[in-house]
Design a protein around this motif. Structure first.
Motif, short mmCIF file in Angstrom:
data_model
loop_
_atom_site.label_atom_id
_atom_site.label_comp_id
_atom_site.label_asym_id
_atom_site.label_seq_id
_atom_site.Cartn_x
_atom_site.Cartn_y
_atom_site.Cartn_z
N ASN A 51 61.69 35.37 83.80
CA ASN A 51 60.71 34.86 84.75
C ASN A 51 59.82 33.86 84.02
O ASN A 51 58.81 34.23 83.44
CB ASN A 51 59.90 36.03 85.33
CG ASN A 51 58.96 35.58 86.43
OD1 ASN A 51 58.79 34.39 86.67
ND2 ASN A 51 58.34 36.54 87.10
N VAL A 52 60.23 32.59 84.07
CA VAL A 52 59.58 31.60 83.22
C VAL A 52 58.13 31.34 83.61
O VAL A 52 57.39 30.73 82.84
CB VAL A 52 60.36 30.26 83.22
CG1 VAL A 52 61.75 30.46 82.65
CG2 VAL A 52 60.43 29.68 84.61
N GLN A 53 57.72 31.80 84.79
CA GLN A 53 56.35 31.55 85.20
C GLN A 53 55.34 32.42 84.47
O GLN A 53 54.14 32.15 84.47
CB GLN A 53 56.19 31.82 86.70
CG GLN A 53 56.89 30.80 87.58
CD GLN A 53 56.43 29.41 87.25
OE1 GLN A 53 55.24 29.13 87.19
NE2 GLN A 53 57.37 28.52 86.99
N ARG A 54 55.81 33.49 83.88
CA ARG A 54 54.88 34.45 83.27
C ARG A 54 54.06 33.81 82.16
O ARG A 54 54.56 33.01 81.37
CB ARG A 54 55.65 35.66 82.72
CG ARG A 54 56.21 36.59 83.79
CD ARG A 54 55.12 37.14 84.64
NE ARG A 54 55.59 38.05 85.67
CZ ARG A 54 54.86 38.44 86.71
NH1 ARG A 54 53.63 37.97 86.86
NH2 ARG A 54 55.35 39.28 87.61
N PHE A 55 52.79 34.15 82.13
CA PHE A 55 51.84 33.78 81.08
C PHE A 55 51.49 32.31 81.07
O PHE A 55 50.84 31.84 80.13
CB PHE A 55 52.34 34.19 79.69
CG PHE A 55 53.03 35.52 79.66
CD1 PHE A 55 54.19 35.71 78.94
CD2 PHE A 55 52.54 36.60 80.39
CE1 PHE A 55 54.84 36.94 78.94
CE2 PHE A 55 53.18 37.83 80.40
CZ PHE A 55 54.35 37.98 79.66
N THR A 56 51.89 31.55 82.10
CA THR A 56 51.58 30.13 82.09
C THR A 56 50.20 29.85 82.68
O THR A 56 49.68 28.75 82.56
CB THR A 56 52.62 29.33 82.92
OG1 THR A 56 52.67 29.89 84.24
CG2 THR A 56 54.00 29.44 82.29
N ASP A 57 49.61 30.84 83.31
CA ASP A 57 48.31 30.66 83.94
C ASP A 57 47.33 31.64 83.32
O ASP A 57 47.29 32.81 83.69
CB ASP A 57 48.45 30.89 85.45
CG ASP A 57 47.15 30.71 86.21
OD1 ASP A 57 46.07 30.62 85.58
OD2 ASP A 57 47.21 30.64 87.45
N PRO A 58 46.51 31.18 82.39
CA PRO A 58 45.60 32.10 81.69
C PRO A 58 44.67 32.86 82.64
O PRO A 58 44.39 34.04 82.42
CB PRO A 58 44.77 31.17 80.79
CG PRO A 58 45.59 29.94 80.64
CD PRO A 58 46.40 29.80 81.90
N ALA A 59 44.23 32.20 83.70
CA ALA A 59 43.32 32.88 84.64
C ALA A 59 44.03 34.04 85.32
O ALA A 59 43.45 35.10 85.55
CB ALA A 59 42.80 31.88 85.68
N LYS A 60 45.30 33.83 85.62
CA LYS A 60 46.08 34.89 86.27
C LYS A 60 46.29 36.06 85.31
O LYS A 60 46.17 37.22 85.69
CB LYS A 60 47.42 34.32 86.74
CG LYS A 60 48.28 35.31 87.50
CD LYS A 60 49.55 34.63 88.03
CE LYS A 60 50.46 35.67 88.67
NZ LYS A 60 51.71 35.08 89.17
N VAL A 61 46.59 35.72 84.05
CA VAL A 61 46.77 36.77 83.04
C VAL A 61 45.50 37.61 82.91
O VAL A 61 45.55 38.84 82.94
CB VAL A 61 47.13 36.14 81.66
CG1 VAL A 61 47.11 37.18 80.57
CG2 VAL A 61 48.50 35.47 81.73
#
Lengths: 195, 114
Positions: B73-83
């Motif tokens: 799932n390449v989307q993981r960890f690409t958005d610091p706010a989401k993390v």
């Protein structure tokens, strides 16, 4: 505040209608007398109008409030229910659903502007009107109109079965994610046969 | 590994974390330290399953949760706010407190190794 809410609704609706909107509410086909409940795609209200109702969507609401469950159409609860719920997201039905401040304000603005009292949807109005003024339900399944409409369906609910709870709208309402709950589109899945 | 994960880890180092360990992250991932409102066990595994490459499921709503492993799932960890949003909620729920930068980095290192 009311005019601000209205203005925000107009702006938001205009912006979102240009990009995405969900189709019929589905309540046009409902009614005890089955009047106007035709076959096929047409849904009619009691005045005989085919009336798909655009439902203003908010991408932040869809994303933030749809990550663990269906992003319930906000018009299905009264404004005071949203005020309460959004003020206690850290304790959201036993879960921590805290939102960062920016997203919280956006969701709050959207929900309050499009809550039951503000919606032209007959379904929304029936739901809102059935809630006693002293009650502030957080669960749609506690709204009297919802309870009445689901009396028959309640017997199909089984934690082990395909319809796990009455909050799993999509189990029987295939277009719930589009905000459509047309009675003629309801399909109650059969439970798997016992071994 | 993909750059976004490295950036997240750099953030945690800047916040005082030391060397990250996938094993420590995995241990935390699997620990049933929390309870939900009904008293059932809650851990990362409760929603995300024991295999980060698999889709998870919310235990109450049944909502599918995309796999955590960046390898699938390449989307993981690409958005610091989401993390940070999800670490915030889930650590508070499972541990009763915020995760430390060390714990977050360990967990992401574990997930990044899957």
């Amino acid at each position: 505040m009311k005019s601000t809410g209205f203005f925000a609704t107009v702006l938001l609706s205009a912006a979102l209608l240009a990009t995405s909107w969900a189709g019929a509410d589905g309540d046009a086909g409902k009614g005890k007398g089955k009047e106007g409940k035709g076959k096929g795609e047409q849904r009619r209200d009691s005045g005989g109008q085919a009336a798909p109702l655009p439902i203003p969507l908010d991408p932040v609401y869809q994303k933030e409030c749809g990550s663990c469950h269906l992003a319930f159409p906000v018009r299905m609860l009264p404004r005071r229910s949203w005020e309460k719920m959004l003020g206690e997201l850290g304790h959201h039905f036993g879960e921590d659903a805290t939102l960062p401040e920016g997203e919280l304000q956006q969701v709050r603005t959207y929900a309050l502007a499009n809550a039951g009292e503000s919606s032209p949807s007959r379904l929304a109005q029936r739901l809102s009107a059935s809630v006693p003024p002293e009650a502030t339900p957080l669960r749609l399944s506690e709204v009297p109109y919802f309870v009445r409409e689901h009396r028959g369906a309640a017997k199909h609910v089984n934690p082990a079965g395909p319809v796990k709870s009455l909050s799993d709208c999509q189990a029987c309402h295939p277009r719930a994610d589009a905000g459509s709950f047309a009675e003629d589109a309801v399909r109650i899945p059969k439970a798997a046969p016992a071994n | 590994m993909a750059a976004p994960l490295d950036e997240q880890l750099a953030t945690y180092r800047a916040q005082g974390a030391g060397a990250f360990e996938a094993k420590a992250g995995e241990k935390l991932w699997r620990s049933s330290l929390g309870k939900d409102a009904e008293g059932n066990d809650r851990s990362c595994v409760t929603c995300h399953t024991g295999d980060p490459k698999q889709a998870g499921k919310h235990p109450k709503t049944g909502k599918a949760i995309e796999p955590m492993a960046q390898s699938v799932n390449v989307q993981r960890f690409t958005d610091p706010a989401k993390v940070e949003k999800w670490f915030g909620r889930n650590c508070r729920q499972v541990l009763g407190r915020e995760c430390t930068p060390q714990e977050k980095g360990n967990i992401l290192t574990y997930l990044g190794s899957q």
